[in-house]
Design a protein around this motif. Structure first.
Motif: not given
Ligand code: FO1
Length: 323
Positions: A42, A53-54, A72, A94-96, A101, A157, A160-161, A164
């Motif tokens: 991912d 991310p993982d 996360w 839409w991806f924080e 991080d 991503q 998924w994000t 959804r």
């Protein structure tokens, strides 16, 4: 009892990292060594930086700086930089991306640009904390998972994000995986392990990419340690995430028995010697045993550190390392 066991965990991020903390605590108390081989499927490039991310969920969880509410990112993070990026139309709104991080992504990216490998960059990131484990990426190659839908192909991503998992994909692809090699240390860890555990992570998009790196499946099959998986399915539904949709894409029934059959018994070409299932799925036991996989029925809700630790103890016992 083996007092200093060498344990290897194959895992994804959000759920896998919660389990990893319990396993790390148990292995550490026994004076053993835990190696976590983490999915990098991912990973992505976004706003000029490399995100993992993982791997980052795993790193933050083991370092006890993870935002456990979201599952996360960093605890207590802010999004000032992300706000600026969005104002300029950079990245995905839409991806924080948290500020703390982003610090990790910037450090990683600068090391990669200087010529460090993915595993070397991760070695430097984890050296900041006493994580009580060795965290390895599954490979140093870039194999970002693509989701192929009838309309278009997108990064995992985004599917998924942003969506959804609401669009049913035709398939998942990891371009280049056929020529990838395991990251340094992965095959040695598997060969030298006293126990190998497959985390309750998404089988399709977290564990399968690890197994698809050439050499990993063979190393699992050749390992002298027992390989025990923990079911990510409880009562016929995924514990978290959208694993049911991912399983549907690859034609696997969303059940403890379905996922066990997907991984397969080591004695018949798969990877599992043992499979831990939830009490809610006890009825699946006979079917799983019929595959040639020893089945342990145990509480699998990782509601708190004590329950998660108890699961880790059961998984180690199933792998031949009683407490
Ligand atoms: N998950 C979300 O649901 N929304 C986000 O905005 C988001 C941002 C994000 C940033 C960095 C990171 O390491 C993970 C992030 N995640 C986010 C989690 C991630 O998308 C997935 O849960 C995993 O990739 C699935 O394993």
């Amino acid at each position: 009892m083996n007092r200093s066991p060498r344990v290897v965990l194959l895992a994804g991020g959000v759920g896998g990292s919660t389990f990893a903390v319990g396993l790390r605590d148990e292995v550490r108390e026994r004076g053993g060594e835990l190696t976590v081989v983490c999915n990098t499927g991912d990973d992505l490039w976004l706003a000029g930086v490399r995100l993992q991310p993982d791997v980052d969920s795993m790193l933050y969880a083991l370092a006890d700086v993870k935002d456990t509410t979201k599952g996360w990112g960093r605890r207590g993070d802010s999004t000032r930089v992300a706000g600026e990026l969005h104002a300029w139309g950079v990245g995905w709104d839409w991806f924080e991306l948290g500020d703390l991080d982003l610090g990790a992504h910037l450090a990683r990216t600068s090391w990669l640009r200087e010529g460090a490998s993915v595993s070397e960059a991760l070695r430097r990131l984890q050296s900041r904390w006493d994580i009580g484990a060795t965290l390895l990426p599954m490979t140093d190659a870039e194999l970002d998972t693509r989701v192929v839908t009838a309309e278009r192909t997108m990064h995992f991503q985004e599917w998924w994000t942003r969506f959804r998992a609401s669009i049913l994909p035709e398939r998942f692809d990891n371009p280049g995986i056929e020529t990838a090699v395991p990251a340094p240390g992965v095959l040695d860890a598997l060969a030298q392990a006293d126990a190998i555990v497959v985390a309750p992570s998404n089988p399709v998009v977290s564990i399968d990419p690890i197994l698809a790196v050439p050499g990993v499946r063979g190393a699992l099959r050749a390992a002298s340690a027992r390989v025990v998986g923990v079911s990510p399915i409880i009562g016929g539904a995924p514990v978290r995430g959208m694993a049911d949709i991912c399983l549907r894409v690859v034609g696997v029934t969303c059940s403890a028995a379905g996922v066990a059959a997907h991984y397969g018994a080591r004695e018949s070409g798969g990877i599992l010697d043992g499979w831990m299932i939830a009490e809610e799925d006890a009825a699946d036991r006979a079917g799983i045993e019929a595959l040639g996989v020893t089945t342990t029925v145990a509480p699998l809700w990782m509601t708190d550190a004590a329950h998660t630790r108890a699961m880790a103890v059961r998984a180690l016992a199933a792998a031949g390392l009683p407490g």
